[in-house]
Design a protein around this motif. Structure first.
Motif, mmCIF file in Angstrom:
data_model
loop_
_atom_site.group_PDB
_atom_site.id
_atom_site.type_symbol
_atom_site.label_atom_id
_atom_site.label_comp_id
_atom_site.label_asym_id
_atom_site.label_seq_id
_atom_site.Cartn_x
_atom_site.Cartn_y
_atom_site.Cartn_z
ATOM 1 N N ARG A 124 1.333 1.135 -8.451
ATOM 2 C CA ARG A 124 1.180 0.798 -9.865
ATOM 3 C C ARG A 124 1.569 -0.653 -10.109
ATOM 4 N NH1 ARG A 124 2.917 6.114 -9.907
ATOM 5 N NH2 ARG A 124 1.608 7.527 -11.100
ATOM 6 N N ALA A 125 2.068 -1.313 -9.074
ATOM 7 C CA ALA A 125 2.551 -2.690 -9.194
ATOM 8 C C ALA A 125 1.441 -3.688 -8.902
ATOM 9 C CB ALA A 125 3.725 -2.903 -8.247
ATOM 10 N N LYS A 126 0.252 -3.452 -9.432
ATOM 11 C CA LYS A 126 -0.888 -4.320 -9.151
ATOM 12 C C LYS A 126 -0.657 -5.745 -9.630
ATOM 13 C CE LYS A 126 -4.224 -0.617 -8.991
ATOM 14 N NZ LYS A 126 -5.394 0.019 -9.553
ATOM 15 N N ALA A 127 0.185 -5.922 -10.613
ATOM 16 C CA ALA A 127 0.446 -7.268 -11.123
ATOM 17 C C ALA A 127 1.178 -8.125 -10.097
ATOM 18 C CB ALA A 127 1.261 -7.193 -12.412
ATOM 19 N N VAL A 128 1.879 -7.500 -9.168
ATOM 20 C CA VAL A 128 2.649 -8.222 -8.165
ATOM 21 C C VAL A 128 1.739 -8.759 -7.056
ATOM 22 C CG1 VAL A 128 4.492 -7.990 -6.444
ATOM 23 C CG2 VAL A 128 4.677 -6.828 -8.650
ATOM 24 N N TYR A 129 0.625 -8.097 -6.792
ATOM 25 C CA TYR A 129 -0.263 -8.436 -5.686
ATOM 26 C C TYR A 129 -1.602 -8.956 -6.205
ATOM 27 C CZ TYR A 129 3.136 -5.710 -3.125
ATOM 28 O OH TYR A 129 4.301 -5.251 -2.588
ATOM 29 N N ASP A 130 -2.222 -9.804 -5.396
ATOM 30 C CA ASP A 130 -3.554 -10.290 -5.745
ATOM 31 C C ASP A 130 -4.604 -9.205 -5.575
ATOM 32 O OD1 ASP A 130 -2.729 -12.999 -6.254
ATOM 33 O OD2 ASP A 130 -2.508 -13.224 -4.084
ATOM 34 N N ARG A 131 -4.367 -8.298 -4.648
ATOM 35 C CA ARG A 131 -5.340 -7.246 -4.342
ATOM 36 C C ARG A 131 -4.612 -6.004 -3.859
ATOM 37 N NH1 ARG A 131 -10.965 -7.579 -3.093
ATOM 38 N NH2 ARG A 131 -11.622 -5.412 -3.011
ATOM 39 N N VAL A 132 -5.127 -4.838 -4.215
ATOM 40 C CA VAL A 132 -4.611 -3.562 -3.708
ATOM 41 C C VAL A 132 -5.755 -2.853 -2.998
ATOM 42 C CG1 VAL A 132 -3.658 -1.303 -4.314
ATOM 43 C CG2 VAL A 132 -2.868 -3.346 -5.523
ATOM 44 N N ILE A 133 -5.518 -2.411 -1.769
ATOM 45 C CA ILE A 133 -6.505 -1.653 -1.011
ATOM 46 C C ILE A 133 -5.921 -0.272 -0.775
ATOM 47 C CG2 ILE A 133 -7.844 -1.481 1.111
ATOM 48 C CD1 ILE A 133 -7.532 -4.533 1.406
ATOM 49 N N ASP A 134 -6.557 0.742 -1.332
ATOM 50 C CA ASP A 134 -6.087 2.118 -1.153
ATOM 51 C C ASP A 134 -6.518 2.598 0.228
ATOM 52 O OD1 ASP A 134 -5.317 4.738 -1.223
ATOM 53 O OD2 ASP A 134 -6.322 5.216 -3.108
ATOM 54 N N THR A 135 -5.629 2.423 1.186
ATOM 55 C CA THR A 135 -5.947 2.752 2.578
ATOM 56 C C THR A 135 -6.047 4.249 2.835
ATOM 57 O OG1 THR A 135 -3.597 2.471 3.081
ATOM 58 C CG2 THR A 135 -5.044 0.612 3.561
ATOM 59 N N SER A 136 -5.668 5.065 1.853
ATOM 60 C CA SER A 136 -5.844 6.505 2.022
ATOM 61 C C SER A 136 -7.309 6.896 1.856
ATOM 62 C CB SER A 136 -4.982 7.288 1.022
ATOM 63 O OG SER A 136 -5.460 7.099 -0.301
ATOM 64 N N LYS A 137 -8.097 5.995 1.267
ATOM 65 C CA LYS A 137 -9.516 6.269 1.028
ATOM 66 C C LYS A 137 -10.435 5.413 1.892
ATOM 67 C CE LYS A 137 -8.738 7.649 -3.736
ATOM 68 N NZ LYS A 137 -9.021 7.367 -5.139
ATOM 69 N N GLN A 138 -9.847 4.524 2.722
ATOM 70 C CA GLN A 138 -10.658 3.635 3.539
ATOM 71 C C GLN A 138 -10.180 3.649 4.976
ATOM 72 O OE1 GLN A 138 -11.203 -0.291 1.985
ATOM 73 N NE2 GLN A 138 -11.612 0.406 -0.070
ATOM 74 N N SER A 139 -11.130 3.502 5.880
ATOM 75 C CA SER A 139 -10.794 3.429 7.299
ATOM 76 C C SER A 139 -10.223 2.053 7.620
ATOM 77 C CB SER A 139 -12.048 3.668 8.140
ATOM 78 O OG SER A 139 -12.939 2.574 7.989
ATOM 79 N N VAL A 140 -9.729 1.896 8.835
ATOM 80 C CA VAL A 140 -9.243 0.600 9.293
ATOM 81 C C VAL A 140 -10.379 -0.419 9.243
ATOM 82 C CG1 VAL A 140 -8.372 -0.669 11.302
ATOM 83 C CG2 VAL A 140 -7.392 1.549 10.712
ATOM 84 N N GLY A 141 -11.555 -0.019 9.689
ATOM 85 C CA GLY A 141 -12.708 -0.916 9.662
ATOM 86 C C GLY A 141 -13.074 -1.346 8.259
ATOM 87 N N GLU A 142 -13.069 -0.411 7.315
ATOM 88 C CA GLU A 142 -13.379 -0.741 5.929
ATOM 89 C C GLU A 142 -12.310 -1.658 5.322
ATOM 90 O OE1 GLU A 142 -15.770 3.302 4.607
ATOM 91 O OE2 GLU A 142 -13.576 3.319 4.633
ATOM 92 N N THR A 143 -11.045 -1.388 5.664
ATOM 93 C CA THR A 143 -9.957 -2.230 5.178
ATOM 94 C C THR A 143 -10.092 -3.643 5.717
ATOM 95 O OG1 THR A 143 -8.485 -0.322 4.973
ATOM 96 C CG2 THR A 143 -7.442 -2.487 5.100
#
Length: 128
Positions: A100-119
């Protein structure tokens, strides 16, 4: 450019960085997980881990001066401010996972929904 990866587990960050570096030979990796942050009994004011982090950031700055880009993996939120302050212009921060701390980061990648390759593909797009 400095790419800061935070969140996830040490293992997940490591796998992602290994794949990313295999595709980007002009990048170097600074693993803040490798810093020895155990408290030295002689360090009565507790500054040892902070100074170790500052030295690590200086090493990354040297790599930048040598023409490399740097990916920094950061295991602890307490380190974020120091890393961000060390690279005020060159840093892109990415959180791996749900937050929920998206303001702290430039980008958030939900790695629970993406593979290593997609990330890694998202990271490649970020760095151009």
């Amino acid at each position: 450019m400095v790419l800061l990866l935070s969140g996830g587990t040490e293992m997940s960050r490591g796998v992602i960085v290994d794949k990313f570096l295999a595709e980007h030979p002009d990048w170097r990796h600074l693993a803040l997980e490798d810093l020895d942050t155990t408290q030295d009994p002689d360090d009565i004011i507790g500054m040892g881990p902070f100074f170790a982090l500052l030295v690590a950031c200086e090493c990354a700055k040297e790599a930048l001066k040598e023409g490399y880009n740097v990916v920094i993996t950061c295991p602890a939120a307490e380190m974020l401010d120091t890393v961000q302050e060390s690279f005020p212009k060159d840093l892109t921060s990415v959180y791996l996972g749900k937050t929920r701390a998206k303001a702290v980061y430039d980008r958030v990648i939900d790695t629970s929904k993406q593979s290593v390759g997609e990330t890694c593909a998202v990271l490649c797009d970020l760095v151009g």
